[in-house]
Design a protein around this motif. Structure first.
Motif, PDB file in Angstrom:
ATOM      1  N   TYR A  71      -1.665   5.465   8.925  1.00  8.69           N
ATOM      2  CA  TYR A  71      -0.804   4.454   8.576  1.00  8.69           C
ATOM      3  C   TYR A  71      -1.204   2.972   8.684  1.00  8.69           C
ATOM      4  CZ  TYR A  71       3.407   1.717   8.294  1.00  8.69           C
ATOM      5  OH  TYR A  71       4.522   0.695   7.818  1.00  8.69           O
ATOM      6  N   PHE A  72      -1.391   2.833  10.071  1.00  8.74           N
ATOM      7  CA  PHE A  72      -1.901   1.399  10.286  1.00  8.74           C
ATOM      8  C   PHE A  72      -3.155   1.038   9.385  1.00  8.74           C
ATOM      9  CE2 PHE A  72      -0.136   2.101  14.882  1.00  8.74           C
ATOM     10  CZ  PHE A  72       1.030   1.552  14.435  1.00  8.74           C
ATOM     11  N   ARG A  73      -4.118   1.862   9.148  1.00 12.89           N
ATOM     12  CA  ARG A  73      -5.291   1.447   8.375  1.00 12.89           C
ATOM     13  C   ARG A  73      -4.635   1.197   6.959  1.00 12.89           C
ATOM     14  NH1 ARG A  73      -8.121   5.487  10.712  1.00 12.89           N
ATOM     15  NH2 ARG A  73      -7.836   7.039   8.893  1.00 12.89           N
ATOM     16  N   LEU A  74      -3.884   1.814   6.400  1.00 11.84           N
ATOM     17  CA  LEU A  74      -3.228   1.947   5.017  1.00 11.84           C
ATOM     18  C   LEU A  74      -2.766   0.668   4.933  1.00 11.84           C
ATOM     19  CD1 LEU A  74      -2.193   3.197   2.359  1.00 11.84           C
ATOM     20  CD2 LEU A  74      -0.359   3.585   3.513  1.00 11.84           C
ATOM     21  N   CYS A  75      -1.847   0.012   5.915  1.00  9.53           N
ATOM     22  CA  CYS A  75      -1.348  -1.285   5.894  1.00  9.53           C
ATOM     23  C   CYS A  75      -2.176  -2.231   5.702  1.00  9.53           C
ATOM     24  CB  CYS A  75      -0.629  -1.272   7.089  1.00  9.53           C
ATOM     25  SG  CYS A  75       1.098  -0.325   6.809  1.00  9.53           S
ATOM     26  N   ALA A  85       0.755  -1.190   0.077  1.00 13.45           N
ATOM     27  CA  ALA A  85      -0.057  -0.083  -0.102  1.00 13.45           C
ATOM     28  C   ALA A  85       0.863   1.274   0.153  1.00 13.45           C
ATOM     29  CB  ALA A  85      -0.988  -0.002   1.327  1.00 13.45           C
ATOM     30  N   LYS A  86       2.282   1.202   0.301  1.00 19.72           N
ATOM     31  CA  LYS A  86       3.157   2.242   0.319  1.00 19.72           C
ATOM     32  C   LYS A  86       3.162   3.130  -1.006  1.00 19.72           C
ATOM     33  CE  LYS A  86       5.341   1.201   4.467  1.00 19.72           C
ATOM     34  NZ  LYS A  86       6.062   0.137   5.119  1.00 19.72           N
ATOM     35  N   VAL A  87       2.872   2.123  -1.996  1.00 17.99           N
ATOM     36  CA  VAL A  87       3.032   2.599  -3.199  1.00 17.99           C
ATOM     37  C   VAL A  87       1.634   3.599  -3.870  1.00 17.99           C
ATOM     38  CG1 VAL A  87       2.759   2.003  -5.904  1.00 17.99           C
ATOM     39  CG2 VAL A  87       4.224   0.691  -4.201  1.00 17.99           C
ATOM     40  N   PHE A  88       0.461   2.963  -3.172  1.00 15.11           N
ATOM     41  CA  PHE A  88      -0.800   4.113  -3.261  1.00 15.11           C
ATOM     42  C   PHE A  88      -0.445   5.223  -2.635  1.00 15.11           C
ATOM     43  CE2 PHE A  88      -2.764  -0.482  -3.481  1.00 15.11           C
ATOM     44  CZ  PHE A  88      -3.193  -0.340  -4.781  1.00 15.11           C
ATOM     45  N   ARG A 131      15.248   7.384   4.641  1.00  9.92           N
ATOM     46  CA  ARG A 131      15.809   6.962   3.131  1.00  9.92           C
ATOM     47  C   ARG A 131      14.787   7.099   1.925  1.00  9.92           C
ATOM     48  NH1 ARG A 131      20.994   4.301   2.723  1.00  9.92           N
ATOM     49  NH2 ARG A 131      22.186   5.548   4.253  1.00  9.92           N
ATOM     50  N   ASN A 132      13.675   6.657   2.061  1.00 11.52           N
ATOM     51  CA  ASN A 132      12.812   6.261   0.911  1.00 11.52           C
ATOM     52  C   ASN A 132      11.325   6.252   1.473  1.00 11.52           C
ATOM     53  OD1 ASN A 132      12.099   3.327   0.862  1.00 11.52           O
ATOM     54  ND2 ASN A 132      14.268   3.473   0.879  1.00 11.52           N
ATOM     55  N   PRO A 133      10.489   6.390   0.473  1.00 10.36           N
ATOM     56  CA  PRO A 133       9.138   6.283   1.085  1.00 10.36           C
ATOM     57  C   PRO A 133       8.279   4.911   1.009  1.00 10.36           C
ATOM     58  CG  PRO A 133       9.320   7.527  -1.317  1.00 10.36           C
ATOM     59  CD  PRO A 133      10.660   6.899  -1.148  1.00 10.36           C
ATOM     60  N   MET A 134       9.100   3.861   0.749  1.00  9.85           N
ATOM     61  CA  MET A 134       8.908   2.500   0.956  1.00  9.85           C
ATOM     62  C   MET A 134       9.003   1.976   2.372  1.00  9.85           C
ATOM     63  SD  MET A 134       7.348   1.796  -2.073  1.00  9.85           S
ATOM     64  CE  MET A 134       6.831   3.318  -2.693  1.00  9.85           C
ATOM     65  N   ILE A 135       9.980   2.477   3.012  1.00 13.33           N
ATOM     66  CA  ILE A 135      10.328   2.011   4.438  1.00 13.33           C
ATOM     67  C   ILE A 135       9.434   2.883   5.271  1.00 13.33           C
ATOM     68  CG2 ILE A 135      12.780   1.302   4.253  1.00 13.33           C
ATOM     69  CD1 ILE A 135      13.378   4.146   5.363  1.00 13.33           C
ATOM     70  N   ALA A 167       9.311   4.673   8.007  1.00  9.32           N
ATOM     71  CA  ALA A 167       9.521   6.176   8.490  1.00  9.32           C
ATOM     72  C   ALA A 167       9.150   7.059   7.086  1.00  9.32           C
ATOM     73  CB  ALA A 167      10.890   6.392   9.020  1.00  9.32           C
ATOM     74  N   GLY A 168       9.611   6.549   5.901  1.00 14.65           N
ATOM     75  CA  GLY A 168       9.120   7.337   4.922  1.00 14.65           C
ATOM     76  C   GLY A 168       7.600   7.322   4.558  1.00 14.65           C
ATOM     77  N   ALA A 169       7.032   6.217   4.878  1.00 11.31           N
ATOM     78  CA  ALA A 169       5.647   6.074   4.647  1.00 11.31           C
ATOM     79  C   ALA A 169       4.799   7.024   5.670  1.00 11.31           C
ATOM     80  CB  ALA A 169       5.081   4.625   4.843  1.00 11.31           C
ATOM     81  N   LEU A 170       5.222   6.906   6.849  1.00 13.99           N
ATOM     82  CA  LEU A 170       4.780   7.874   7.798  1.00 13.99           C
ATOM     83  C   LEU A 170       4.853   9.393   7.338  1.00 13.99           C
ATOM     84  CD1 LEU A 170       6.097   6.086  10.995  1.00 13.99           C
ATOM     85  CD2 LEU A 170       3.753   6.383  10.544  1.00 13.99           C
ATOM     86  N   VAL A 171       5.998   9.728   6.900  1.00 11.03           N
ATOM     87  CA  VAL A 171       6.193  10.972   6.405  1.00 11.03           C
ATOM     88  C   VAL A 171       5.082  11.313   5.484  1.00 11.03           C
ATOM     89  CG1 VAL A 171       7.825  12.957   5.192  1.00 11.03           C
ATOM     90  CG2 VAL A 171       8.450  11.337   7.463  1.00 11.03           C
ATOM     91  N   ILE A 172       5.146  10.481   4.281  1.00  7.10           N
ATOM     92  CA  ILE A 172       4.232  10.556   3.225  1.00  7.10           C
ATOM     93  C   ILE A 172       2.807  10.586   3.401  1.00  7.10           C
ATOM     94  CG2 ILE A 172       3.493   9.216   1.121  1.00  7.10           C
ATOM     95  CD1 ILE A 172       5.940  10.510   0.672  1.00  7.10           C
ATOM     96  N   MET A 173       2.482   9.957   4.397  1.00  9.16           N
ATOM     97  CA  MET A 173       0.995   9.912   5.030  1.00  9.16           C
ATOM     98  C   MET A 173       0.747  11.366   5.735  1.00  9.16           C
ATOM     99  SD  MET A 173      -1.741   8.727   5.278  1.00  9.16           S
ATOM    100  CE  MET A 173      -1.924   6.895   4.998  1.00  9.16           C
ATOM    101  N   ASP A 174       1.694  11.952   6.391  1.00 12.97           N
ATOM    102  CA  ASP A 174       1.596  12.913   7.067  1.00 12.97           C
ATOM    103  C   ASP A 174       1.204  14.274   5.893  1.00 12.97           C
ATOM    104  OD1 ASP A 174       1.691  14.901   9.545  1.00 12.97           O
ATOM    105  OD2 ASP A 174       3.486  15.722   8.336  1.00 12.97           O
ATOM    106  N   MET A 175       1.829  14.090   5.007  1.00 11.67           N
ATOM    107  CA  MET A 175       1.735  15.149   3.759  1.00 11.67           C
ATOM    108  C   MET A 175       0.299  14.922   3.226  1.00 11.67           C
ATOM    109  SD  MET A 175       5.287  15.366   1.890  1.00 11.67           S
ATOM    110  CE  MET A 175       6.245  13.946   2.336  1.00 11.67           C
ATOM    111  N   ILE A 176      -0.275  13.737   3.154  1.00  8.02           N
ATOM    112  CA  ILE A 176      -1.480  13.595   2.601  1.00  8.02           C
ATOM    113  C   ILE A 176      -2.802  14.006   3.723  1.00  8.02           C
ATOM    114  CG2 ILE A 176      -3.301  11.657   2.249  1.00  8.02           C
ATOM    115  CD1 ILE A 176      -0.897  10.138   0.967  1.00  8.02           C
ATOM    116  N   LEU A 177      -2.282  13.776   4.945  1.00  7.14           N
ATOM    117  CA  LEU A 177      -3.169  14.261   6.009  1.00  7.14           C
ATOM    118  C   LEU A 177      -3.300  15.844   6.120  1.00  7.14           C
ATOM    119  CD1 LEU A 177      -2.432  11.829   8.838  1.00  7.14           C
ATOM    120  CD2 LEU A 177      -4.624  11.818   7.293  1.00  7.14           C
ATOM    121  N   ASN A 178      -2.241  16.522   5.500  1.00  5.56           N
ATOM    122  CA  ASN A 178      -2.260  17.973   5.540  1.00  5.56           C
ATOM    123  C   ASN A 178      -3.237  18.586   4.686  1.00  5.56           C
ATOM    124  OD1 ASN A 178      -0.403  18.175   7.288  1.00  5.56           O
ATOM    125  ND2 ASN A 178       1.431  18.580   5.662  1.00  5.56           N
TER     126      ASN A 178
END
Ligand code: GLU
Length: 305
Positions: free
Chosen positions: A190-194, A67-70, A110-114, A116-127
């Motif tokens: 993030y937990f829901r996404l996974c 789901a990190k790709v979505f 390091r990247n959006p697929m680990i 920590a990266g996915a949490l930051v990406i999710m944070d941006m979406i939540l903005n």
């Protein structure tokens, strides 16, 4: 000559049978621990829309990090290149939930697929989202052309109860000012996404835009060709934990795996393939699934290389 994908998939299903019992299910997420090792499903969908499937290709499972790709795609739609100020795009060479690397690199994942990266990406979406608003589920349903796709809230809850490293990671990101939203809001999303539950057939439909240069199965433009290039590149270099080199060597396609045992692979201009088998290698990728994809690109003599 047209490729006989159905026959190739049938042969692969038989050939990987001995590997099914050799993997180990991800038991750090309690609902995944109970999964039988004997499940196997595989689908391939060409960009012309023909779908070939074997085994339990319609059975939904926890797609986890696939789901990190979505997540990344949605953030690219909303934020464009601004995301690269907060997340890098290099392979991590470390565990997908490493706290040490995040600390050493001052809170820039390091990247959006680990994780920590996915949490930051999710944070941006939540903005972009109002309280309680979900900017991902409807998009995934549309991509997969199936309104019944949903989160598995039991899995999400179990991760909330046991995901202590993810919680620690979110706090560390907050300390480095790389999370805007409240920690709990980001974690819950993030937990829901996974926990998204999808089948191999759902996945090969939903990932079509990465094989077609950006157009989904309804003809909608999901991403520009430049964004598709970038997402596929990130999948190739960062999509399979610390096994990206081995996947490039053996499979030769952009891939993204999850600890639920699913793997999605894209051959741009040709097809999307998805495979599910819960037994994992020590690095966290489906053992039979990896072999199945290796056999696919070998038998069809087609990879990105
Ligand atoms: N929800 C899982 C976690 O955060 C995702 C793991 C994965 O599939 O990589 O640990």
């Amino acid at each position: 000559m047209a490729m006989n994908y159905q026959e190739i998939l049938e042969d692969i299903r038989v050939e990987v049978q001995p590997l099914l019992k050799k993997g180990k299910v991800a038991d750090y997420i309690p609902p995944l621990a109970g999964r039988s090792l004997l499940h196997f499903g595989m689908s391939l969908r060409t960009i012309q829309g023909e779908t070939y499937s074997v085994g339990e290709a319609c059975e939904r499972f926890s797609i986890q990090s696939i789901a990190k790709v979505f997540n990344l795609t949605r953030a690219m739609q909303l934020h464009g290149d601004r995301i690269w100020k907060r997340v890098n795009r290099e392979p991590s060479g470390a565990g997908f939930n490493s706290l040490g690397q995040l600390e050493a690199e001052s809170g820039i994942p390091r990247n959006p697929m680990i994780n920590a990266g996915a949490l930051v990406i999710m944070d941006m979406i939540l903005n972009h989202a109002d309280a309680g608003e979900d900017l991902i589920l409807d998009k995934v349903r549309a991509l997969a052309a199936d309104e019944s796709i949903n989160y598995d809230l039991m899995v999400a809850e179990a991760e909330n109860d046991t995901g202590h490293r993810n919680r620690a990671m979110a706090w560390l990101l907050k300390a480095y000012r790389n999370l805007d939203n409240p920690i709990e809001r980001v974690l819950q999303a993030y937990f829901r996404l996974c926990s998204l539950a999808m089948s191999c057939e759902d996945l090969v439909t939903a990932f079509q835009y990465l094989a077609t240069g950006g157009t989904d199965v309804h003809g909608e433009i999901i991403a520009t060709s430049e964004q598709v290039k970038r997402i596929n590149a990130i999948m190739l270099t960062c999509g399979v934990y610390d096994e990206a080199g081995d996947f490039a060597f053996r499979v030769g396609l952009p891939t993204k795996s999850g600890v639920g045992g699913g793997i999605v692979a894209v051959l741009p201009g040709q097809y999307v393939a998805a495979v599910w088998s819960p037994g994992l290698s020590p690095k966290g990728n489906s053992l039979a699934g990896t072999r199945a994809l290796e056999l696919l690109t070998t038998r069809t003599t087609g990879s990105i290389f």
